[in-house]
Design a protein around this motif. Structure first.
Motif, PDB file in Angstrom:
ATOM      1  N   LEU A 179       0.808  -1.211   0.000  1.00 21.01           N
ATOM      2  CA  LEU A 179       0.000   0.000   0.000  1.00 21.01           C
ATOM      3  C   LEU A 179       0.847   1.269   0.000  1.00 21.01           C
ATOM      4  O   LEU A 179       0.480   2.248  -0.646  1.00 21.01           O
ATOM      5  N   VAL A 180       1.960   1.277   0.703  1.00 14.81           N
ATOM      6  CA  VAL A 180       2.795   2.479   0.745  1.00 14.81           C
ATOM      7  C   VAL A 180       3.249   2.860  -0.663  1.00 14.81           C
ATOM      8  O   VAL A 180       3.196   4.039  -1.052  1.00 14.81           O
ATOM      9  N   SER A 181       3.689   1.881  -1.451  1.00 12.92           N
ATOM     10  CA  SER A 181       4.134   2.191  -2.818  1.00 12.92           C
ATOM     11  C   SER A 181       2.952   2.529  -3.721  1.00 12.92           C
ATOM     12  O   SER A 181       3.080   3.388  -4.610  1.00 12.92           O
ATOM     13  N   TRP A 182       1.805   1.891  -3.507  1.00 11.78           N
ATOM     14  CA  TRP A 182       0.628   2.240  -4.304  1.00 11.78           C
ATOM     15  C   TRP A 182       0.217   3.688  -4.052  1.00 11.78           C
ATOM     16  O   TRP A 182      -0.149   4.412  -4.977  1.00 11.78           O
ATOM     17  N   LEU A 183       0.278   4.106  -2.793  1.00 11.69           N
ATOM     18  CA  LEU A 183      -0.074   5.491  -2.463  1.00 11.69           C
ATOM     19  C   LEU A 183       0.919   6.464  -3.079  1.00 11.69           C
ATOM     20  O   LEU A 183       0.529   7.536  -3.560  1.00 11.69           O
ATOM     21  N   ALA A 184       2.200   6.104  -3.086  1.00 12.89           N
ATOM     22  CA  ALA A 184       3.215   6.982  -3.682  1.00 12.89           C
ATOM     23  C   ALA A 184       2.925   7.217  -5.155  1.00 12.89           C
ATOM     24  O   ALA A 184       3.151   8.320  -5.679  1.00 12.89           O
ATOM     25  N   GLU A 185       2.424   6.185  -5.841  1.00 15.82           N
ATOM     26  CA  GLU A 185       2.071   6.333  -7.254  1.00 15.82           C
ATOM     27  C   GLU A 185       0.930   7.325  -7.449  1.00 15.82           C
ATOM     28  O   GLU A 185       0.787   7.912  -8.535  1.00 15.82           O
ATOM     29  N   LEU A 186       0.132   7.525  -6.383  1.00 15.27           N
ATOM     30  CA  LEU A 186      -0.966   8.494  -6.448  1.00 15.27           C
ATOM     31  C   LEU A 186      -0.531   9.868  -5.976  1.00 15.27           C
ATOM     32  O   LEU A 186      -1.354  10.794  -5.919  1.00 15.27           O
ATOM     33  N   GLY A 187       0.754  10.013  -5.607  1.00 15.64           N
ATOM     34  CA  GLY A 187       1.234  11.282  -5.082  1.00 15.64           C
ATOM     35  C   GLY A 187       0.965  11.466  -3.607  1.00 15.64           C
ATOM     36  O   GLY A 187       1.069  12.584  -3.085  1.00 15.64           O
ATOM     37  N   VAL A 188       0.624  10.379  -2.922  1.00 22.13           N
ATOM     38  CA  VAL A 188       0.379  10.421  -1.484  1.00 22.13           C
ATOM     39  C   VAL A 188       1.575   9.780  -0.794  1.00 22.13           C
ATOM     40  O   VAL A 188       1.837   8.586  -0.956  1.00 22.13           O
ATOM     41  N   HIS A 189       2.304  10.570  -0.034  1.00 20.43           N
ATOM     42  CA  HIS A 189       3.554  10.089   0.566  1.00 20.43           C
ATOM     43  C   HIS A 189       3.380   9.871   2.069  1.00 20.43           C
ATOM     44  O   HIS A 189       2.875  10.738   2.786  1.00 20.43           O
ATOM     45  N   CYS A 190       3.808   8.697   2.512  1.00 15.48           N
ATOM     46  CA  CYS A 190       3.624   8.295   3.905  1.00 15.48           C
ATOM     47  C   CYS A 190       4.841   8.671   4.738  1.00 15.48           C
ATOM     48  O   CYS A 190       5.972   8.637   4.251  1.00 15.48           O
ATOM     49  N   PRO A 191       4.642   8.999   6.010  1.00 16.69           N
ATOM     50  CA  PRO A 191       5.788   9.170   6.902  1.00 16.69           C
ATOM     51  C   PRO A 191       6.567   7.858   6.988  1.00 16.69           C
ATOM     52  O   PRO A 191       6.014   6.784   6.774  1.00 16.69           O
ATOM     53  N   ALA A 192       7.841   7.949   7.288  1.00 14.01           N
ATOM     54  CA  ALA A 192       8.638   6.732   7.457  1.00 14.01           C
ATOM     55  C   ALA A 192       8.009   5.874   8.549  1.00 14.01           C
ATOM     56  O   ALA A 192       7.594   6.387   9.591  1.00 14.01           O
ATOM     57  N   PRO A 193       7.904   4.569   8.314  1.00 15.90           N
ATOM     58  CA  PRO A 193       7.292   3.712   9.338  1.00 15.90           C
ATOM     59  C   PRO A 193       8.176   3.614  10.577  1.00 15.90           C
ATOM     60  O   PRO A 193       9.402   3.763  10.495  1.00 15.90           O
ATOM     61  N   MET A 194       7.562   3.379  11.705  1.00 11.37           N
ATOM     62  CA  MET A 194       8.322   3.050  12.911  1.00 11.37           C
ATOM     63  C   MET A 194       8.622   1.557  12.866  1.00 11.37           C
ATOM     64  O   MET A 194       7.716   0.750  12.637  1.00 11.37           O
ATOM     65  N   ILE A 195       9.887   1.189  13.072  1.00 14.23           N
ATOM     66  CA  ILE A 195      10.309  -0.211  12.999  1.00 14.23           C
ATOM     67  C   ILE A 195      11.157  -0.537  14.224  1.00 14.23           C
ATOM     68  O   ILE A 195      12.086   0.219  14.565  1.00 14.23           O
ATOM     69  N   VAL A 196      10.814  -1.616  14.889  1.00 21.54           N
ATOM     70  CA  VAL A 196      11.623  -2.124  15.991  1.00 21.54           C
ATOM     71  C   VAL A 196      11.931  -3.582  15.703  1.00 21.54           C
ATOM     72  O   VAL A 196      11.017  -4.399  15.548  1.00 21.54           O
ATOM     73  N   ASN A 197      13.220  -3.893  15.586  1.00 19.75           N
ATOM     74  CA  ASN A 197      13.636  -5.261  15.308  1.00 19.75           C
ATOM     75  C   ASN A 197      13.974  -5.952  16.619  1.00 19.75           C
ATOM     76  O   ASN A 197      14.878  -5.532  17.339  1.00 19.75           O
ATOM     77  N   GLY A 198      13.225  -7.007  16.920  1.00 19.16           N
ATOM     78  CA  GLY A 198      13.441  -7.733  18.156  1.00 19.16           C
ATOM     79  C   GLY A 198      14.573  -8.728  18.096  1.00 19.16           C
ATOM     80  O   GLY A 198      14.933  -9.316  19.113  1.00 19.16           O
TER      81      GLY A 198
END
Length: 442
Positions: A179-198
């Motif tokens: 979905l993040v890349s699909w939104l980018a194709e529409l010109g909708v840019h998402c904030p960087a995701p929060m990621i925690v690697n356990g």
């Protein structure tokens, strides 16, 4: 039940979250279609879209409540299919680093089953709804849109172009969502995701129940705990005649996938029943391992130009380290919020209302999973995180022999009670004092 509209809803993904979303949408939309990448026969077993199905899936007590509201008598149907009902106190043998937890009845129970079983039963229930249909074998490549509104999806099916239109599109395609890349194709840019690697891994295998082993539990487990306890394991009775054995590894440790190595790893645990089952029971599957377990939060609720006609839920938004068992319950809570909000709002026109509700629901399980996983991090952590980790270590030190503390912890871990209950005076005093009660005080 909400009013029935003439609109059409399309759900991307016919896994657990997608099925629940379709069930909820069927009350408000005249036509609901599930679009799924995998080919789904009526009784599909493991499929590529859900690699986690080779490992245990926990449906927390709170999630079970939500499912029963969506699917009346589901618990009875699961029991008939072999699901094992177990009290979280008396039927569980639980080992914390400091020792064994009390075995007293808690009055809170869970049903233990494989992911394949629960998804199959829910799929049957959903596809019996007269206004729900399934189109499988579809690879979605992007979203159709018109002036800030998502109007459908496009992709391929069996090598031919696939296009479908809807008044509302719901992304429930899971932790591998595009979905993040699909939104980018529409010109909708998402904030960087929060990621925690356990930095966790788990290795699992199914076994046929060995009735010669006289065991007084239905689930036994031993937890990992940063920074010292890197190994853990669990075994649960599932689907009537099977045991699900899983070995955990943290901080770079992991169980081997060969037979001798799998057993050898299990013998290093304090809970020796796990190794005994591996030695004596008949394997019912291959050994599967998944590593690099992490949590990721796509902060869709912070996108001011989020398109109309689009919702996202479940692992597409927040995918938590699966070792903690929050995933299915969080998806169920998302769908409970969807049901409630549809009674008051046209979410196709006001989608951010729902995305904010998803974010609110995720806050506590996110904090729980990531605070634990950050215990393996060598980075300087915020003071609030360090305090929570310190308090958790104190709590686990007093769990052995402390019925009241253990009961409070279990209710929070099952998302029945708010974490603030772990700071109520009766619990707080026992945790801070570090004193284990005498038998007469328990």
């Amino acid at each position: 039940m909400t009013a029935m509209y003439s609109d059409r809803a399309l759900v991307i993904g016919a896994g657990f979250a997608g099925l629940l979303a379709a069930r909820v949408l069927s009350e408000s939309y005249g036509d609901v279609v599930l679009v799924e990448r995998d080919q789904l026969a009526a009784d599909t077993e493991h499929r590529s879209g859900i690699p986690q199905a080779h490992h245990p899936h926990a449906l927390l007590a709170r999630g079970a409540e939500v499912l029963e509201a969506l699917f009346p008598k589901l618990g009875t149907e699961l029991k008939a299919a072999g699901a094992i009902q177990a009290d979280l106190g008396s039927d569980f043998m639980s080992r914390a680093p400091a020792g064994w937890a009390p075995r007293d009845p808690i009055g809170l129970s869970v049903r233990s089953m494989t992911r394949v079983t629960i998804e199959r039963i829910i799929r049957r229930r959903v596809l019996k709804l007269p206004n729900v249909s399934l189109v499988d074998g579809v690879t979605i490549d992007g979203l159709l849109h018109d002036r800030g509104t998502v109007t459908g999806v496009q992709g391929t099916r069996q090598g031919t172009p696939f296009t479908d239109y809807a008044d509302l599109v719901v992304d429930a395609s899971g932790r591998n969502s595009k979905l993040v890349s699909w939104l980018a194709e529409l010109g909708v840019h998402c904030p960087a995701p929060m990621i925690v690697n356990g930095h966790l891994a788990y290795t699992s295998r199914l076994y046929e129940v060995n009735h010669d082993l006289k065991l007084d539990w239905k689930t036994a487990y031993e937890i990992t705990h940063a920074p010292e306890t890197k190994r853990g394991g669990a075994v649960s009775s599932v689907d009537g005649g099977l045991w699900f054995v899983t070995l955990f590894g943290a901080g770079g440790d992991m169980a081997p996938t060969d037979e001798d190595g799998f057993l050898s790893y299990a013998t290093t645990l304090r809970c020796q029943d796990i190794a005994e089952i591996i030695k004596t029971a008949t394997p019912a599957s291959k050994i599967y391992r998944v590593g690099n377990l992490r949590s990721r939060w796509n902060r869709f609720h912070k996108i001011p130009n989020w398109p109309r006609g689009l919702l996202a839920l479940g692992d597409s938004v927040v995918s938590l380290n699966p070792v903690y068992g929050h995933g299915m319950t969080l998806a169920a809570l998302n769908c409970a919020a969807l049901r409630e909000l549809l009674a008051e709002h046209d979410l196709a026109k006001e989608p951010l209302i729902f995305q904010r509700a998803v974010a609110k629901t995720a806050q506590i399980p996110w904090m729980s999973a990531t605070t634990t996983d950050l215990g393996w991090s060598e980075k300087k952590l915020p003071l609030s995180t360090r305090f929570m980790q310190w308090y958790a270590r104190r709590l686990f030190q007093v769990v052995p022999g402390n019925r009241h503390v253990y009961r409070a912890f279990i209710r929070v871990s099952q998302m029945v009670d708010h974490p603030v209950s772990l700071f109520r005076p009766a619990v707080l005093w026992k945790v801070l004092s570090g004193r284990r009660p005498r038998a007469t005080e328990q």
